[in-house]
Design a protein around this motif. Structure first.
Motif, PDB file in Angstrom:
ATOM      1  N   ALA A 167       0.888  -1.147  -0.082  1.00 19.68           N
ATOM      2  CA  ALA A 167       0.337  -0.057  -0.005  1.00 19.68           C
ATOM      3  C   ALA A 167       0.859   1.446  -0.209  1.00 19.68           C
ATOM      4  O   ALA A 167       0.738   2.157  -0.795  1.00 19.68           O
ATOM      5  CB  ALA A 167      -0.187   0.052   0.658  1.00 19.68           C
ATOM      6  N   ALA A 168       1.865   1.458   1.235  1.00 18.70           N
ATOM      7  CA  ALA A 168       3.092   2.259   0.951  1.00 18.70           C
ATOM      8  C   ALA A 168       3.208   2.121  -0.566  1.00 18.70           C
ATOM      9  O   ALA A 168       3.691   3.943  -0.704  1.00 18.70           O
ATOM     10  CB  ALA A 168       3.872   2.134   1.877  1.00 18.70           C
ATOM     11  N   ALA A 169       3.527   1.436  -1.348  1.00 18.56           N
ATOM     12  CA  ALA A 169       4.728   1.203  -2.737  1.00 18.56           C
ATOM     13  C   ALA A 169       3.734   1.904  -3.093  1.00 18.56           C
ATOM     14  O   ALA A 169       4.307   2.109  -4.170  1.00 18.56           O
ATOM     15  CB  ALA A 169       5.302   0.261  -3.108  1.00 18.56           C
ATOM     16  N   ASN A 170       2.570   1.766  -3.783  1.00 21.11           N
ATOM     17  CA  ASN A 170       1.842   2.469  -4.793  1.00 21.11           C
ATOM     18  C   ASN A 170       2.194   3.600  -4.694  1.00 21.11           C
ATOM     19  O   ASN A 170       0.902   4.027  -5.729  1.00 21.11           O
ATOM     20  CB  ASN A 170       0.479   1.860  -4.115  1.00 21.11           C
ATOM     21  CG  ASN A 170      -0.330  -0.089  -4.336  1.00 21.11           C
ATOM     22  OD1 ASN A 170       0.857  -0.280  -6.053  1.00 21.11           O
ATOM     23  ND2 ASN A 170      -0.590  -0.244  -4.130  1.00 21.11           N
ATOM     24  N   ARG A 171       1.239   4.726  -2.954  1.00 18.52           N
ATOM     25  CA  ARG A 171       2.144   5.601  -3.332  1.00 18.52           C
ATOM     26  C   ARG A 171       3.161   6.088  -3.921  1.00 18.52           C
ATOM     27  O   ARG A 171       2.784   7.184  -4.127  1.00 18.52           O
ATOM     28  CB  ARG A 171       1.723   6.834  -1.312  1.00 18.52           C
ATOM     29  CG  ARG A 171       0.264   5.676  -0.695  1.00 18.52           C
ATOM     30  CD  ARG A 171      -0.665   6.921  -0.073  1.00 18.52           C
ATOM     31  NE  ARG A 171       0.695   6.438   1.557  1.00 18.52           N
ATOM     32  CZ  ARG A 171       1.022   5.194   2.044  1.00 18.52           C
ATOM     33  NH1 ARG A 171      -0.820   4.491   1.781  1.00 18.52           N
ATOM     34  NH2 ARG A 171       1.504   4.874   2.704  1.00 18.52           N
ATOM     35  N   TRP A 172       3.852   5.271  -3.211  1.00 18.11           N
ATOM     36  CA  TRP A 172       5.692   6.204  -3.914  1.00 18.11           C
ATOM     37  C   TRP A 172       5.680   6.259  -4.736  1.00 18.11           C
ATOM     38  O   TRP A 172       6.381   6.974  -5.283  1.00 18.11           O
ATOM     39  CB  TRP A 172       6.566   4.863  -2.705  1.00 18.11           C
ATOM     40  CG  TRP A 172       6.587   5.153  -1.079  1.00 18.11           C
ATOM     41  CD1 TRP A 172       6.117   6.229  -1.116  1.00 18.11           C
ATOM     42  CD2 TRP A 172       7.239   4.358  -0.512  1.00 18.11           C
ATOM     43  NE1 TRP A 172       6.156   6.119   0.752  1.00 18.11           N
ATOM     44  CE2 TRP A 172       7.102   4.885   0.866  1.00 18.11           C
ATOM     45  CE3 TRP A 172       7.054   3.243  -0.743  1.00 18.11           C
ATOM     46  CZ2 TRP A 172       7.314   4.184   2.271  1.00 18.11           C
ATOM     47  CZ3 TRP A 172       7.580   2.611   0.878  1.00 18.11           C
ATOM     48  CH2 TRP A 172       7.137   2.911   1.959  1.00 18.11           C
ATOM     49  N   MET A 173       5.146   5.181  -5.411  1.00 16.85           N
ATOM     50  CA  MET A 173       5.430   4.897  -7.100  1.00 16.85           C
ATOM     51  C   MET A 173       4.989   6.127  -7.946  1.00 16.85           C
ATOM     52  O   MET A 173       5.806   7.092  -9.061  1.00 16.85           O
ATOM     53  CB  MET A 173       5.104   3.978  -8.191  1.00 16.85           C
ATOM     54  CG  MET A 173       5.332   2.698  -7.559  1.00 16.85           C
ATOM     55  SD  MET A 173       6.632   2.066  -8.704  1.00 16.85           S
ATOM     56  CE  MET A 173       5.690   1.835 -10.140  1.00 16.85           C
ATOM     57  N   ASN A 174       4.030   7.061  -7.353  1.00 15.15           N
ATOM     58  CA  ASN A 174       3.831   7.834  -7.944  1.00 15.15           C
ATOM     59  C   ASN A 174       3.994   9.621  -7.310  1.00 15.15           C
ATOM     60  O   ASN A 174       3.736  10.567  -7.148  1.00 15.15           O
ATOM     61  CB  ASN A 174       2.016   8.059  -8.172  1.00 15.15           C
ATOM     62  CG  ASN A 174       1.083   7.120  -8.767  1.00 15.15           C
ATOM     63  OD1 ASN A 174       1.791   7.024  -9.916  1.00 15.15           O
ATOM     64  ND2 ASN A 174       0.315   6.612  -7.981  1.00 15.15           N
ATOM     65  N   GLY A 175       5.452   8.967  -6.591  1.00 13.57           N
ATOM     66  CA  GLY A 175       5.902   9.907  -5.569  1.00 13.57           C
ATOM     67  C   GLY A 175       6.376  11.316  -6.456  1.00 13.57           C
ATOM     68  O   GLY A 175       6.533  11.729  -8.007  1.00 13.57           O
ATOM     69  N   ILE A 176       6.842  12.053  -5.767  1.00 12.48           N
ATOM     70  CA  ILE A 176       7.089  13.653  -6.312  1.00 12.48           C
ATOM     71  C   ILE A 176       8.671  13.974  -6.725  1.00 12.48           C
ATOM     72  O   ILE A 176       8.804  15.217  -7.577  1.00 12.48           O
ATOM     73  CB  ILE A 176       7.189  14.274  -5.623  1.00 12.48           C
ATOM     74  CG1 ILE A 176       7.676  14.544  -4.090  1.00 12.48           C
ATOM     75  CG2 ILE A 176       5.624  14.847  -4.956  1.00 12.48           C
ATOM     76  CD1 ILE A 176       7.618  15.605  -2.961  1.00 12.48           C
ATOM     77  N   ASP A 177       9.347  13.011  -6.427  1.00 16.09           N
ATOM     78  CA  ASP A 177      10.838  12.560  -6.529  1.00 16.09           C
ATOM     79  C   ASP A 177      11.494  11.095  -7.313  1.00 16.09           C
ATOM     80  O   ASP A 177      10.676  10.464  -7.213  1.00 16.09           O
ATOM     81  CB  ASP A 177      11.604  13.666  -5.938  1.00 16.09           C
ATOM     82  CG  ASP A 177      11.965  13.132  -4.515  1.00 16.09           C
ATOM     83  OD1 ASP A 177      11.539  11.945  -4.224  1.00 16.09           O
ATOM     84  OD2 ASP A 177      11.981  13.807  -3.580  1.00 16.09           O
ATOM     85  N   ASP A 178      12.855  10.993  -7.792  1.00 16.82           N
ATOM     86  CA  ASP A 178      12.893   9.834  -7.441  1.00 16.82           C
ATOM     87  C   ASP A 178      12.962   9.356  -6.790  1.00 16.82           C
ATOM     88  O   ASP A 178      12.606   7.696  -7.350  1.00 16.82           O
ATOM     89  CB  ASP A 178      14.676  10.291  -9.457  1.00 16.82           C
ATOM     90  CG  ASP A 178      14.249  10.579 -10.443  1.00 16.82           C
ATOM     91  OD1 ASP A 178      12.756  10.904 -10.828  1.00 16.82           O
ATOM     92  OD2 ASP A 178      14.842  10.918 -11.168  1.00 16.82           O
ATOM     93  N   ALA A 179      13.791   9.606  -5.443  1.00 16.06           N
ATOM     94  CA  ALA A 179      13.787   9.511  -4.336  1.00 16.06           C
ATOM     95  C   ALA A 179      13.134   8.660  -4.165  1.00 16.06           C
ATOM     96  O   ALA A 179      12.896   7.090  -3.989  1.00 16.06           O
ATOM     97  CB  ALA A 179      14.923  10.177  -3.402  1.00 16.06           C
TER      98      ALA A 179
END
Length: 354
Positions: A167-179
């Motif tokens: 669930a967290a990774a799904n949010r991070w995949m659409n994150g604001i930066d490359d990290a």
């Protein structure tokens, strides 16, 4: 930049030395002649490039971050309590106290130290979403500190991610930066169902403006091939060369994947060395370090059982809060049982001897 990479127990020693009545910071810096000297004052700022210190005279002194050896500074009681709890292997209390210190601490450079400590404590608690949140806060507070990418709580093992991590990774995949996107893609690589989408994201990240993120993305793509059983022997050697070219703080995770791939290829000596890198050279992810100890011990079990026993015992002593420690306890029980049986059957034979 040495402070964020400092192990928590070492940080405790520095913090305790700086606690008490001392109201000033003491910064030890390297000198041009190769020596060291202490500079007293108030650290105004400290990032990946520069430390600024206000001397008692009011003068502002600046030192390249690479010349900073240690900083002794007064710490909040909650900060000290968190470090003590970590030294005592009390992970829940360490997280609670460090989080309280983060809420109270106004100095940005000390907050980075706290965030780095919280990433490690979160990973010790197997709470990757919290570790990711603290890592991203740390990274965004000083994006130029590329050595801190070694703290990124991205998986490099072969276990499928837990539901909360997905669930967290799904949010991070659409994150604001490359990290952030690398963090999300790395988690999703571990899920067979999400792996194709993660590999597509990693392909884009391999062209990141950050050379370190680009290389880590390429190595995560290789991890996907390892997990799919498609890595070749030539790729194994190429991956080793690429990992060796990384800055040392970034090698630990990729080396774990190298250990997995080497074991599959039957190169057990190389696998053992790769698994032992984390517990020997790095302490940012206790669960990975403990896992590495157990995997190395399992590989040594047949040829050098006493070395395996030492590694299992080390896992329990250093990382008692991990799942790997439970595995190590089972391994020791399994090892002891046949030896006990052999001793029992040997006693009558010895008694009947002339």
């Amino acid at each position: 930049m040495s402070l964020p990479r400092t192990a928590l127990v070492a940080a405790l020693a520095i913090a305790m030395h700086g606690a008490g009545s001392q109201a000033e910071d003491v910064v030890t810096v390297r000198t041009d002649d190769g020596g060291r000297r202490d500079v007293v004052g108030e650290v105004v700022s400290y990032d990946a490039s520069l430390l600024s210190l206000r001397a008692p005279t009011g003068a502002l002194l600046e030192f390249p971050a690479e010349d900073v050896v240690t900083i002794v500074t007064p710490r909040l009681p909650s900060h000290l309590a968190g470090l003590r709890a970590w030294a005592n292997r009390d992970v829940p209390l360490a997280r609670e106290r460090l989080a309280a210190a983060l809420a109270e601490e106004p100095r940005e450079w000390v907050r980075r130290d706290l965030l780095a400590a919280l990433v490690t404590a979160d990973l010790a608690a197997a709470d990757r979403p919290a570790a990711g949140s603290h890592f991203l806060a740390l990274h965004r507070s000083d994006p130029t500190a590329t050595d801190r990418l070694g703290l990124m709580p991205v998986p490099w093992d072969d276990r499928p991610p837990r539901a909360a991590n997905l669930a967290a990774a799904n949010r991070w995949m659409n994150g604001i930066d490359d990290a952030e996107r690398l963090l999300g893609a790395g988690v999703l690589v571990g899920s067979p169902a999400r792996r194709p989408a993660a590999v597509e994201s990693l392909q884009r990240l391999s062209r990141s403006a950050s050379p370190q993120i680009a290389e880590l993305a390429r190595l995560q793509r290789w991890r996907a091939k390892v997990l799919d059983g498609q890595a070749t022997a030539s790729e194994l050697d190429a991956a080793r060369r690429r990992i060796d070219s990384l800055p040392e703080p970034l090698r630990t995770g990729p080396l774990f994947t190298l250990g997995i791939a080497s074991q599959v290829a039957g190169r057990n000596d190389e696998a053992t060395a790769a698994f032992l890198w984390a517990p020997v050279a790095d302490s940012t992810d206790p669960t990975r370090a403990a896992d590495g100890l157990v995997r190395a011990a399992d590989l040594l079990r047949a040829g050098d059982p006493l070395a395996a026993v030492r590694l299992w015992r080390e896992t329990i002593a250093r990382f008692p809060f991990t799942d790997a420690a439970e595995t190590a306890r089972r391994r020791l029980d399994e090892f002891a049982a046949p030896n006990a049986d052999a001793s029992a059957t040997a006693v009558p034979a010895t008694a009947e001897s002339p």
